[in-house]
Design an enzyme around this catalytic site. Structure first.
Site, PDB file in Angstrom:
ATOM      1  CG  HIS A 125      -2.068   0.908   1.112  1.00  0.00           C
ATOM      2  ND1 HIS A 125      -1.976   2.260   1.381  1.00  0.00           N
ATOM      3  CD2 HIS A 125      -3.336   0.683   0.683  1.00  0.00           C
ATOM      4  CE1 HIS A 125      -3.147   2.806   1.139  1.00  0.00           C
ATOM      5  NE2 HIS A 125      -3.982   1.881   0.708  1.00  0.00           N
ATOM      6  CG  ASP A 177      -8.431  -4.280  -2.842  1.00  0.00           C
ATOM      7  OD1 ASP A 177      -9.615  -4.055  -2.558  1.00  0.00           O
ATOM      8  OD2 ASP A 177      -7.722  -3.507  -3.483  1.00  0.00           O
TER       9      ASP A 177
HETATM   10  N1  ACO Z   1       4.059  -7.591  -4.303  1.00  0.00           N
HETATM   11  C1  ACO Z   1       5.391  -7.686  -4.324  1.00  0.00           C
HETATM   12  N2  ACO Z   1       6.209  -6.615  -4.164  1.00  0.00           N
HETATM   13  C2  ACO Z   1       5.642  -5.425  -3.959  1.00  0.00           C
HETATM   14  C3  ACO Z   1       4.244  -5.273  -3.919  1.00  0.00           C
HETATM   15  C4  ACO Z   1       3.439  -6.408  -4.088  1.00  0.00           C
HETATM   16  N3  ACO Z   1       2.119  -6.342  -4.068  1.00  0.00           N
HETATM   17  N4  ACO Z   1       3.953  -3.973  -3.709  1.00  0.00           N
HETATM   18  C5  ACO Z   1       5.124  -3.330  -3.623  1.00  0.00           C
HETATM   19  N5  ACO Z   1       6.151  -4.202  -3.779  1.00  0.00           N
HETATM   20  C6  ACO Z   1       7.584  -3.905  -3.748  1.00  0.00           C
HETATM   21  C7  ACO Z   1       8.016  -3.215  -5.004  1.00  0.00           C
HETATM   22  O1  ACO Z   1       8.413  -4.159  -5.981  1.00  0.00           O
HETATM   23  C8  ACO Z   1       9.161  -2.379  -4.501  1.00  0.00           C
HETATM   24  O2  ACO Z   1      10.274  -3.235  -4.297  1.00  0.00           O
HETATM   25  P1  ACO Z   1      11.794  -2.719  -4.588  1.00  0.00           P
HETATM   26  O3  ACO Z   1      11.972  -1.544  -3.659  1.00  0.00           O
HETATM   27  O4  ACO Z   1      12.632  -3.895  -4.269  1.00  0.00           O
HETATM   28  O5  ACO Z   1      11.781  -2.310  -6.028  1.00  0.00           O
HETATM   29  C9  ACO Z   1       8.698  -1.921  -3.126  1.00  0.00           C
HETATM   30  O6  ACO Z   1       7.770  -2.934  -2.696  1.00  0.00           O
HETATM   31  C10 ACO Z   1       7.997  -0.568  -3.113  1.00  0.00           C
HETATM   32  O7  ACO Z   1       7.018  -0.558  -4.126  1.00  0.00           O
HETATM   33  P2  ACO Z   1       6.404   0.772  -4.764  1.00  0.00           P
HETATM   34  O8  ACO Z   1       5.903   0.465  -6.140  1.00  0.00           O
HETATM   35  O9  ACO Z   1       7.360   1.900  -4.619  1.00  0.00           O
HETATM   36  O10 ACO Z   1       5.190   1.065  -3.822  1.00  0.00           O
HETATM   37  P3  ACO Z   1       4.004   2.046  -4.168  1.00  0.00           P
HETATM   38  O11 ACO Z   1       3.710   2.760  -2.895  1.00  0.00           O
HETATM   39  O12 ACO Z   1       4.247   2.877  -5.361  1.00  0.00           O
HETATM   40  O13 ACO Z   1       2.855   1.011  -4.562  1.00  0.00           O
HETATM   41  C11 ACO Z   1       0.912  -0.260  -4.609  1.00  0.00           C
HETATM   42  C12 ACO Z   1       1.729   0.768  -3.818  1.00  0.00           C
HETATM   43  C13 ACO Z   1       0.617   0.280  -6.013  1.00  0.00           C
HETATM   44  C14 ACO Z   1      -0.419  -0.496  -3.888  1.00  0.00           C
HETATM   45  C15 ACO Z   1       1.707  -1.574  -4.701  1.00  0.00           C
HETATM   46  O14 ACO Z   1       1.988  -2.068  -3.398  1.00  0.00           O
HETATM   47  C16 ACO Z   1       1.019  -2.642  -5.547  1.00  0.00           C
HETATM   48  O15 ACO Z   1       1.170  -2.631  -6.769  1.00  0.00           O
HETATM   49  N6  ACO Z   1       0.249  -3.570  -4.898  1.00  0.00           N
HETATM   50  C17 ACO Z   1      -0.494  -4.556  -5.607  1.00  0.00           C
HETATM   51  C18 ACO Z   1      -1.837  -3.973  -6.080  1.00  0.00           C
HETATM   52  C19 ACO Z   1      -2.809  -3.801  -4.944  1.00  0.00           C
HETATM   53  O16 ACO Z   1      -3.030  -4.668  -4.132  1.00  0.00           O
HETATM   54  N7  ACO Z   1      -3.464  -2.628  -4.944  1.00  0.00           N
HETATM   55  C20 ACO Z   1      -4.481  -2.295  -3.965  1.00  0.00           C
HETATM   56  C21 ACO Z   1      -4.054  -1.153  -3.110  1.00  0.00           C
HETATM   57  S1  ACO Z   1      -5.159  -0.904  -1.785  1.00  0.00           S
HETATM   58  C22 ACO Z   1      -6.498  -0.165  -2.495  1.00  0.00           C
HETATM   59  O17 ACO Z   1      -6.461   0.473  -3.523  1.00  0.00           O
HETATM   60  C23 ACO Z   1      -7.735  -0.330  -1.762  1.00  0.00           C
END
Ligand code: ACO
Length: 381
Positions: free
Chosen positions: A264, A318
């Protein structure tokens, strides 16, 4: 225009405060979410969706009479305006429900004489209409695409129970209606998330509430936001059995794929909405014979805790809402519509807040292209 201070580039606006709100407070480090100062867990356990919406919109819990009156106002708006059922029956049956919902909410404006009337009171009436009618749009589209006759709303039922009644043409059990009600409470508002921000941008131009909600629905649809709950269910289906969880998740992590329902932008601790939902999802899954799905989810969570919790990645709302929706018989491609049905409360509340002391939301872009280029005539290109 001259700027007092040069704006700084903040990709994804993660470090930008772009609005003030009195509705929800989030402490992402500690995993806290409050609606108007009340912990989300207390609301999920004790409140109802109707009461929670009253809280968000009025910044206080209602008295019994106030809640009865607010509930009656909502129920009086359950029915769709004439013409909407015709429109639903002209949509392609194979349309993605979120496309259908966005289109239908947009069309609702055409049937509201107050659609372009400004002012807080008119907006509050429109907010009630939007919130109260959206369940009928979703349920009736689903019935139409399955070739089933429309079901009229039942004003003796709560929003959650009435939705399930219209969807299935049968009264839900109290436990099933409660499960949906809890999901609606948990999704009602969440700070300046992407769809809420998009809605506030639209209303800040002094466009109308319907346009703002349509903007927000389009933004919610994406798999990085509201679309993630569908993706969770798709993943659970792909995994298929608990023994397959470990190899599946490890292969996806190795390929640097994201595991849907985890991570998140704000929470770097356990999403407080997932805490209660996890316990609740287990109960619902047990009652409905879907325990294996819940157990697969738990196993995914264990593996993710081992592999990536150090990065602050935990289940988000979710993750367990997917199991809950599936257990109560909601089709996979309606999951994001369930989210929208609830979040209209937050979107509308934010839009009304935005209009109180509005300033156009208009950030700057850093231009990174060339300068001083000649205009080359067509025949010379
Ligand atoms: N699975 C595996 N790795 C992840 C995930 C995930 N779901 N989410 C983040 N990471 C990792 C990234 O690869 C990154 O790793 P690195 O630093 O080694 O490159 C690190 O965690 C940080 O990730 P960011 O992309 O910078 O985090 P950001 O804050 O931009 O993304 C997001 C947040 C978009 C929600 C992301 O966690 C994601 O894509 N999750 C999956 C989709 C999801 O479940 N969305 C629902 C959100 S809640 C809602 O809307 C109600």
């Amino acid at each position: 225009m001259s700027l007092a201070t040069a704006p700084t580039f903040d990709k994804g606006l993660a470090n930008t405060i772009a609005a003030e709100t009195q509705m929800s407070f989030i402490d992402g480090g500690k995993g806290v979410l409050e609606y108007v100062g009340i912990d989300i867990d207390a609301l999920a356990r004790n409140s109802t969706f109707e009461e929670t919406v009253y809280l968000l919109w009025n910044r206080r819990l209602p008295s019994r009479t106030e809640l009865e009156s607010f509930t009656a106002d909502l129920r009086a708006e359950y029915e769709l305006p004439g013409g909407m059922l015709d429109l639903i029956s002209k949509l392609p049956r194979d349309a993605t429900p979120m496309h259908a919902l966005r289109t239908l909410v947009s069309a609702l404006a055409l049937h509201d004489a107050e659609a372009d009337v400004e002012g807080a009171e008119a907006n509050e009436r429109k907010a009630i209409r939007l919130l109260a009618k959206t369940p009928a749009l979703i349920a009736n589209f689903d019935r139409f695409r399955k070739g089933k006759p429309f079901v009229a709303s039942d004003t003796s039922l709560s929003m959650a129970a009435n939705f399930l009644w219209m969807l299935n043409g049968a009264k839900p059990t109290d436990a099933v209606a409660k499960a949906l009600d809890v999901c609606l409470i948990l999704h009602a508002d969440h700070g300046l998330n992407a769809s809420t921000f998009a809605g506030r941008v639209t209303i800040s131009t002094l466009s109308d509430l319907y346009s703002a909600i349509v903007t927000a629905i389009g933004t919610l649809k994406g798999p990085l936001h509201g679309g993630a709950n569908e993706e969770v269910m798709i993943m659970l289906r792909e995994i298929g059995a608990i023994e397959q969880v470990e190899p599946y998740i490890m292969a996806r992590l190795k390929a640097k794929d994201r595991i849907m329902g985890f991570g998140h932008r704000v929470y770097k601790a356990y999403d407080p909405r997932a805490t209660y939902l996890k316990t609740f999802a287990k109960q619902v899954a047990t009652d409905t014979g879907n325990l294996s799905l819940y157990e697969m989810s738990r196993r995914i969570e264990e593996i993710m805790a081992r592999e990536v919790a150090a990065k602050g990645i935990y289940p988000n709302v979710d993750f367990y809402s997917a199991t809950t929706y599936h257990s109560i018989g909601i089709d996979l491609d309606l999951f994001t519509c369930m989210f929208a049905m609830s979040r209209i409360a937050g979107w509308a509340g934010h839009c009304i807040e935005q209009l109180d002391g509005n300033r156009l939301i208009r950030p700057a872009a850093a231009y990174v292209g060339p300068h001083g280029q000649p205009y080359v005539a067509m025949q010379e290109r």
